[in-house]
Design an enzyme around this catalytic site. Sequence first.
Site: not given
Length: 123
Positions: A17, A73, A91, A114, A117
Amino acid sequence: LLQSKHLKMSESVSARHLLCKHTGSRNPVSRRTNAQITISPEEAMAEISGILESLKGCTEDEFASASAKRSDCGSCRNGGDLGEFTRGQMQKPFEDATFALAVGEMSGIVSTDSGLHIILRTA
């Protein structure tokens, strides 16, 4: 047939990702740069929309390269590779999006706590 379909639903997936965090992210610090995130959710959406457009039809290597250059990330060090995971480990919006993809398929933009993505399912 029904039993094998059920097993298929519960198996694991693997994915890469690219994450764009924003000021509304639960931990607004880039794991790539260790810098505080200062872009708004709207700016992050504009940026990741451009990245998504540029990645259309990309190879896994091209996706990995883009993640290494931009993802917020810590997985950016591995080209965004999250390895293998099962339901309940990520998640929910991220999990649902990843499990819905075919192997080799790339998601649209997925929003989680977060940030934003783009997901590439790899297995």
